[in-house]
Design an enzyme around this catalytic site. Sequence first.
Site, PDB file in Angstrom:
ATOM      1  N   HIS D  94      -5.237  -2.130 -11.331  1.00  0.00           N
ATOM      2  CA  HIS D  94      -4.126  -2.762 -12.052  1.00  0.00           C
ATOM      3  C   HIS D  94      -4.412  -2.644 -13.540  1.00  0.00           C
ATOM      4  CE1 HIS D  94      -1.135  -5.504 -13.490  1.00  0.00           C
ATOM      5  NE2 HIS D  94      -2.012  -6.416 -13.859  1.00  0.00           N
ATOM      6  N   HIS D  96      -2.307  -2.871 -17.730  1.00  0.00           N
ATOM      7  CA  HIS D  96      -1.088  -3.071 -18.528  1.00  0.00           C
ATOM      8  C   HIS D  96      -0.903  -1.850 -19.425  1.00  0.00           C
ATOM      9  CE1 HIS D  96      -0.417  -7.635 -18.015  1.00  0.00           C
ATOM     10  NE2 HIS D  96      -1.287  -7.256 -17.122  1.00  0.00           N
ATOM     11  N   ASP D 119       3.165  16.793  -8.922  1.00  0.00           N
ATOM     12  CA  ASP D 119       1.825  17.222  -8.514  1.00  0.00           C
ATOM     13  C   ASP D 119       1.028  16.096  -7.851  1.00  0.00           C
ATOM     14  OD1 ASP D 119       1.815  19.938  -9.243  1.00  0.00           O
ATOM     15  OD2 ASP D 119       1.161  19.528 -11.290  1.00  0.00           O
ATOM     16  N   HIS D 170       6.148  -7.103 -15.202  1.00  0.00           N
ATOM     17  CA  HIS D 170       4.699  -7.297 -15.171  1.00  0.00           C
ATOM     18  C   HIS D 170       3.993  -5.979 -15.554  1.00  0.00           C
ATOM     19  CE1 HIS D 170       0.832  -8.715 -14.293  1.00  0.00           C
ATOM     20  NE2 HIS D 170       0.753  -8.435 -13.010  1.00  0.00           N
ATOM     21  N   TYR D 228      -4.219  24.651  -4.623  1.00  0.00           N
ATOM     22  CA  TYR D 228      -4.725  24.339  -5.961  1.00  0.00           C
ATOM     23  C   TYR D 228      -6.206  23.977  -5.851  1.00  0.00           C
ATOM     24  CZ  TYR D 228      -5.147  22.058 -10.523  1.00  0.00           C
ATOM     25  OH  TYR D 228      -5.529  21.701 -11.793  1.00  0.00           O
TER      26      TYR D 228
END
Lengths: 232, 232, 232, 232
Positions: D94, D96, D119, D170, D228
């Site tokens: 998580h 910001h 991708d 958030h 790839y």
Amino acid sequence: MLEELKKRVYEANMLLPKYGLVTFTWGNVSEIDRESGIFAIKPSGVEYDKLTPEDMVLVDLNGNKVEGKYNPSSDTATHVELYKAFKDIGGVVHTHSSYATSWAQAGRSIPCYGTTHADYIYGEVPCVRCLTKDEIEDAYEENTGKLIVSEFNARNLDPVAVPAVLCKNHGPFAWGKDAHEAVHNAVVLEEVGKMAYRAETINPRIQPAPQELQDKHYYRKHGANAYYGQGK
Amino acid sequence: MLEELKKRVYEANMLLPKYGLVTFTWGNVSEIDRESGIFAIKPSGVEYDKLTPEDMVLVDLNGNKVEGKYNPSSDTATHVELYKAFKDIGGVVHTHSSYATSWAQAGRSIPCYGTTHADYIYGEVPCVRCLTKDEIEDAYEENTGKLIVSEFNARNLDPVAVPAVLCKNHGPFAWGKDAHEAVHNAVVLEEVGKMAYRAETINPRIQPAPQELQDKHYYRKHGANAYYGQGK
Amino acid sequence: MLEELKKRVYEANMLLPKYGLVTFTWGNVSEIDRESGIFAIKPSGVEYDKLTPEDMVLVDLNGNKVEGKYNPSSDTATHVELYKAFKDIGGVVHTHSSYATSWAQAGRSIPCYGTTHADYIYGEVPCVRCLTKDEIEDAYEENTGKLIVSEFNARNLDPVAVPAVLCKNHGPFAWGKDAHEAVHNAVVLEEVGKMAYRAETINPRIQPAPQELQDKHYYRKHGANAYYGQGK
Amino acid sequence: MLEELKKRVYEANMLLPKYGLVTFTWGNVSEIDRESGIFAIKPSGVEYDKLTPEDMVLVDLNGNKVEGKYNPSSDTATHVELYKAFKDIGGVVHTHSSYATSWAQAGRSIPCYGTTHADYIYGEVPCVRCLTKDEIEDAYEENTGKLIVSEFNARNLDPVAVPAVLCKNHGPFAWGKDAHEAVHNAVVLEEVGKMAYRAETINPRIQPAPQELQDKHYYRKHGANAYYGQGK
């Protein structure tokens, strides 16, 4: 000759990458010795991380090279015109700094939206027109300088109070009492260009700062009654 | 005297370039010793890379210099007014940080669009009006402080819960329990100004975060029931 | 074999993180030895801070690996097509640099708004269409190269004068006389994409720079009458 | 116990400041040991430059601390819900981060405008609604996780193919097979949020990339036919 001048001009040029104002070789700074009428300027197309004080080129006010192993900046003739017309300035800088150049590409003067701008630049940063086809094809760089001067005269602007200009579809020139102050003003210009860009997005109906606030901040830092800093 | 205070204020000032909040000398931080009523503040116009703890200037709440070889920041009188009126704050900072200043130039308060904002600032960051011509010409910096205080009173804002303000056409002030927290809040302000700028571009019909979400995040970090971090 | 070539290609690849053009492994540079028809290219998916000159993969113009312990870049077949069709280029680069990719996502060519652009790229940077479903499913990377070539032919563009292209919903390719110049042009492309983005926001009614100004700046740096820099 | 796990989680946390995804302590990474059902997570509110591997907190899938001197991240209950519902993921992050949070504040999912996005992320990055007042007041962090899970189920999204989400007002959560891949995806998310923001400004009538192009790029890197990189 003029070793101290070349050293100062070298150091002022090196501030351009330090402050993020140049990519590759897209910028040049000069400073004039008013007594001899000779100025030192960055050589054309030489990379900043290879530059030395000895590389600076000495040029007179006819645009003739006086000393130096390199060709002077391709914008030298613009510097000449500014030094000839603006007697009170001692340093000139040209960059393609990102925000200032974007305003120049947009063909708009930068309004004075706040005190960050008013602390250094009195009123808007003017954007002068493109050169005509004839002006471009015949002595482009010299005509760039002449146009800046004639527009400052026509708008009755004092180049000491308005130390920067935008050339439409090209980019900014800034100046000051010496090379160091010229670069300082180029940094200010980039900052105020950035803030004005964002401020117009935040409030499309934005108006310039009130004249009395602009006056207060400009004269807090400049002139006989200045009280910012540590005095003389 | 107050050597520890001066050291803390020096360190807090040095966080401004670290966090990218200042260009040149465009910022100042202070912290007050409430017992003596004396605060330490950055000297005016001194460059950050030359600053030392001993350069900090001590000033009393009448705005008189108590100790120091330099003039205090030209914004000292604003700091005085904030300390006099906001009894629970211990540090004050002024910057021209880019996004916060752009909002100030735009003359808009920053709405609370998310929890990044709500974690530190309760409700919008208010933008106060320009000073009038009279207020500018007579004691500009003092009147800036008085206006912030009167606007906080008129809007019934608690300066502890709303630790930042924008001055129209000028820039931000932020504060906190000490100089370090004041700078921390100035960083938060810049971040929320940046996010709000972008969020409005992404969704022009954006609305502030629901009040209950703002409350949750603010009180998760502040007050008796806070549970963020490692406790006291 | 071709150790010098591999070293140059390695060094050119390492310029991508230096100039902020890549995140993770999102980019690749190659350079061709025209005599042997073999080019060196970055291996696929290898991180930049682990890359060595020996890791470069040698590939021929049929797209076959000639030497190397790794698989070549997944975009190798695009490089092959560009080298086969554009005989005067010697280096190719692909990145997902932020502004250029945003223009590609938007599906718009980048107009020439100023001299920063005109100094290096003659006219707009073209944005070519997406591949069709069939073109994608059958030899996607090869068809990407073929599409670029056919669009340059259809628009009568000289790849030496227009050293960059945007692939819609994908990103940019740039090229030059060698790997180093290709990367240089990729940096220019990112800068002009950034400036054009901002200039359009500053003035939504912006027009491209006058053709005579574009000509002046392009030919000041390129061709027989160039006078920028220190000559040959 | 689980020293290797704590070390990996520490290292993944330290990538957040390296990639510019966090200001102060605004982020946390965890990784689970599926055999024991225990995950390591950053402690709450501890600064990154003071963090050590030993500071990582071990937590079980009931959200109970198993080992550690610190309180775990205040977002721990969200991590628990994601690990319980998304059986194939091993790491959660998580932040910001600025652009992703701006999209979350704007309450918009990020459309897939190009191959940079395709991708790594199959289709748009969903933005889930705000929690209700009841959901906020009762077990906010747990309900955040439950909402993400129920929205993924309702939209029939595979969390392995869509390794990121935005929580309205958030910010983002991202995940992956381990902590390192989770952070990698958080960097991708920030990049695609930045490009999509700019692409919409460049072309307000922009459309998502064609599905066949999205498929091509996603499956070029993922699944049985991926080609790839250097293979397994």
